[in-house]
Motif scaffolding. Structure first.
Motif, PDB file in Angstrom:
ATOM      1  N   TYR A 217       0.411  -1.127   0.347  1.00 59.32           N
ATOM      2  CA  TYR A 217      -0.156   0.252   0.209  1.00 59.32           C
ATOM      3  C   TYR A 217       1.022   1.092   0.253  1.00 59.32           C
ATOM      4  O   TYR A 217       2.236   1.736   0.332  1.00 59.32           O
ATOM      5  CB  TYR A 217      -0.669   0.217   1.000  1.00 59.32           C
ATOM      6  CG  TYR A 217      -1.491  -1.025   1.287  1.00 59.32           C
ATOM      7  CD1 TYR A 217      -2.960  -1.046   0.571  1.00 59.32           C
ATOM      8  CD2 TYR A 217      -1.734  -2.167   2.545  1.00 59.32           C
ATOM      9  CE1 TYR A 217      -4.028  -2.230   0.355  1.00 59.32           C
ATOM     10  CE2 TYR A 217      -2.639  -3.287   2.164  1.00 59.32           C
ATOM     11  CZ  TYR A 217      -3.465  -3.639   1.413  1.00 59.32           C
ATOM     12  OH  TYR A 217      -4.709  -4.656   1.909  1.00 59.32           O
ATOM     13  N   TYR A 223       2.517   7.794   1.473  1.00 60.15           N
ATOM     14  CA  TYR A 223       2.610   6.943   2.741  1.00 60.15           C
ATOM     15  C   TYR A 223       2.886   7.336   3.819  1.00 60.15           C
ATOM     16  O   TYR A 223       3.939   8.050   4.151  1.00 60.15           O
ATOM     17  CB  TYR A 223       4.616   6.129   2.520  1.00 60.15           C
ATOM     18  CG  TYR A 223       4.746   5.671   0.996  1.00 60.15           C
ATOM     19  CD1 TYR A 223       4.253   4.131   1.095  1.00 60.15           C
ATOM     20  CD2 TYR A 223       5.361   6.531  -0.001  1.00 60.15           C
ATOM     21  CE1 TYR A 223       4.920   4.074   0.188  1.00 60.15           C
ATOM     22  CE2 TYR A 223       5.179   5.283  -0.974  1.00 60.15           C
ATOM     23  CZ  TYR A 223       5.197   4.100  -0.519  1.00 60.15           C
ATOM     24  OH  TYR A 223       5.523   3.582  -2.153  1.00 60.15           O
ATOM     25  N   ILE A 224       1.336   7.647   4.431  1.00 61.25           N
ATOM     26  CA  ILE A 224       1.260   8.478   5.753  1.00 61.25           C
ATOM     27  C   ILE A 224       0.315   7.675   5.882  1.00 61.25           C
ATOM     28  O   ILE A 224      -0.594   7.188   6.218  1.00 61.25           O
ATOM     29  CB  ILE A 224       0.651  10.037   5.225  1.00 61.25           C
ATOM     30  CG1 ILE A 224       0.960  10.788   4.156  1.00 61.25           C
ATOM     31  CG2 ILE A 224       0.206  10.304   6.574  1.00 61.25           C
ATOM     32  CD1 ILE A 224       0.340  11.921   4.113  1.00 61.25           C
ATOM     33  N   SER A 225       0.802   7.360   7.735  1.00 58.15           N
ATOM     34  CA  SER A 225      -0.316   6.942   8.633  1.00 58.15           C
ATOM     35  C   SER A 225      -1.190   7.217   9.689  1.00 58.15           C
ATOM     36  O   SER A 225      -0.964   8.494   9.538  1.00 58.15           O
ATOM     37  CB  SER A 225       1.045   5.878   9.787  1.00 58.15           C
ATOM     38  OG  SER A 225       0.376   5.461  10.884  1.00 58.15           O
ATOM     39  N   LYS A 226      -1.262   6.734   9.485  1.00 56.01           N
ATOM     40  CA  LYS A 226      -3.532   7.182  10.708  1.00 56.01           C
ATOM     41  C   LYS A 226      -2.702   7.717  11.687  1.00 56.01           C
ATOM     42  O   LYS A 226      -3.179   8.647  12.341  1.00 56.01           O
ATOM     43  CB  LYS A 226      -4.236   6.726  10.842  1.00 56.01           C
ATOM     44  CG  LYS A 226      -4.757   6.137   9.751  1.00 56.01           C
ATOM     45  CD  LYS A 226      -6.523   5.662   9.664  1.00 56.01           C
ATOM     46  CE  LYS A 226      -6.004   4.102  10.118  1.00 56.01           C
ATOM     47  NZ  LYS A 226      -7.218   2.957   9.498  1.00 56.01           N
ATOM     48  N   SER A 227      -1.591   6.568  12.175  1.00 56.74           N
ATOM     49  CA  SER A 227      -1.234   7.194  13.760  1.00 56.74           C
ATOM     50  C   SER A 227      -0.204   8.680  13.646  1.00 56.74           C
ATOM     51  O   SER A 227       0.540   8.972  12.740  1.00 56.74           O
ATOM     52  CB  SER A 227      -0.364   5.871  14.352  1.00 56.74           C
ATOM     53  OG  SER A 227       0.585   6.326  15.391  1.00 56.74           O
ATOM     54  N   ALA A 228      -0.502   9.314  14.181  1.00 58.14           N
ATOM     55  CA  ALA A 228       0.477  10.543  15.596  1.00 58.14           C
ATOM     56  C   ALA A 228       2.149  10.276  15.549  1.00 58.14           C
ATOM     57  O   ALA A 228       2.359  11.382  15.771  1.00 58.14           O
ATOM     58  CB  ALA A 228      -0.411  11.424  16.045  1.00 58.14           C
ATOM     59  N   ARG A 232       4.882   8.602  11.461  1.00 57.30           N
ATOM     60  CA  ARG A 232       3.964   8.778  10.304  1.00 57.30           C
ATOM     61  C   ARG A 232       3.969   9.102   9.584  1.00 57.30           C
ATOM     62  O   ARG A 232       3.403   8.518   8.292  1.00 57.30           O
ATOM     63  CB  ARG A 232       3.264   9.600  11.137  1.00 57.30           C
ATOM     64  CG  ARG A 232       1.868   9.955  10.652  1.00 57.30           C
ATOM     65  CD  ARG A 232       0.967  11.269  10.483  1.00 57.30           C
ATOM     66  NE  ARG A 232      -0.402  11.485   9.872  1.00 57.30           N
ATOM     67  CZ  ARG A 232      -0.754  12.595  10.178  1.00 57.30           C
ATOM     68  NH1 ARG A 232      -0.568  13.812  10.647  1.00 57.30           N
ATOM     69  NH2 ARG A 232      -2.308  12.609   9.445  1.00 57.30           N
ATOM     70  N   TRP A 234       6.131   7.822   6.070  1.00 54.42           N
ATOM     71  CA  TRP A 234       7.095   6.959   6.015  1.00 54.42           C
ATOM     72  C   TRP A 234       8.523   7.524   4.494  1.00 54.42           C
ATOM     73  O   TRP A 234       9.113   7.107   5.388  1.00 54.42           O
ATOM     74  CB  TRP A 234       6.366   5.402   5.611  1.00 54.42           C
ATOM     75  CG  TRP A 234       7.017   4.286   6.084  1.00 54.42           C
ATOM     76  CD1 TRP A 234       7.664   4.160   7.178  1.00 54.42           C
ATOM     77  CD2 TRP A 234       7.116   3.971   4.582  1.00 54.42           C
ATOM     78  NE1 TRP A 234       8.098   2.693   6.266  1.00 54.42           N
ATOM     79  CE2 TRP A 234       8.135   2.428   4.790  1.00 54.42           C
ATOM     80  CE3 TRP A 234       7.485   4.474   3.431  1.00 54.42           C
ATOM     81  CZ2 TRP A 234       8.830   1.312   3.866  1.00 54.42           C
ATOM     82  CZ3 TRP A 234       7.651   3.206   2.679  1.00 54.42           C
ATOM     83  CH2 TRP A 234       8.790   2.186   3.166  1.00 54.42           C
TER      84      TRP A 234
END
Length: 250
Positions: A217, A223-228, A232, A234
């Protein structure tokens, strides 16, 4: 190279952001157009940073079209790349332009293509208003695809015989085997505009200077995580890790 650059400081690195020709409000600075084959512009900037500014360590990082350009620059340099160029990193690079044009033209990407073509036409009309003696854009009404735009406009005004000729000569895949500086490529399997197949080419994977990091994905440069939590962003984290690992002091 005519254009603008912004400098910032982060994680122990000075950062120069390069605007390609006609980007960032620079349309009036040069009569020429940008295209995916102008890796010489990037090389000129690298050489200036070395020769005029005396930088001993430089990393070239590009996203999407910029990723193709930094890889093409490294491939064009081959074994003659300056020692000051410590590494290259490409995030979702348009490595094979013809396959990218085909992917954008897929029915599922209708909204992407419509937006691209609309913006390309608008930028070209503005450019023609600045240099009316150089550009004739009355025939753009019938252009409905990126490939058609490249066939009618990019090829015509950038010295190529056709869109096919432009794609062949400007794709980094053509010279990737010649890259001799450490290169990291990030690509996602679900990128809607960059097909994964060119990144599995043995000619690319067999080059010991190139590492291809393929993820399931990530979309297109997303490449961005939902987590802070730290990391985040990536891809940006990978850029810093890669550059840190290849510094002379590293």
């Amino acid at each position: 190279m005519q254009g603008t650059a912004e400098k910032a400081f982060t994680a122990g690195f000075n950062v120069v952001r390069l605007n390609q020709r006609n980007c960032g409000g620079t349309e009036s600075l040069t009569p020429t157009l940008y295209n995916s084959g102008l890796s010489g512009d990037y090389r000129a900037v690298v050489n200036e940073l070395i020769g005029r500014d005396g930088l001993s360590e430089i990393f070239a990082v590009g996203f999407s079209m910029g990723g193709n350009l930094v890889m093409k620059m490294a491939g064009d340099m081959g074994p003659n790349a300056p020692s000051e160029l410590r590494g290259v990193m490409a995030i979702c690079p348009s490595l094979d332009l013809a396959s990218c044009a085909d992917a954008v033209a897929a029915p599922r990407n209708f909204i992407y293509q419509w937006n691209f073509v609309k913006r390309l036409k608008g930028r070209m009309r503005y450019k023609a208003s600045l240099f009316p003696d150089l550009y004739v854009v009355d025939g753009m009404r019938g252009i409905r695809s990126v490939r058609a735009f490249d066939d009618a406009i990019t090829a015509k005004y950038c010295g190529f015989d056709s869109a096919a000729d432009y794609y062949t000569k400007s794709s980094a895949s053509r010279v990737a085997a010649e890259i001799r500086v450490p290169t990291l490529v990030l690509i996602s399997q679900d990128d809607p505009m960059i097909p994964i197949e060119p990144f599995r080419d043995p000619a690319l994977l067999s080059n010991p200077s190139i590492q291809v990091l393929e993820t399931r994905y990530g979309g297109h440069c997303a490449y961005i995580s939902k987590s802070a939590e730290p990391g985040r962003f990536w891809a940006e984290t990978k850029i810093v890790e890669f550059c840190s690992a290849h510094r002379k002091s590293g």
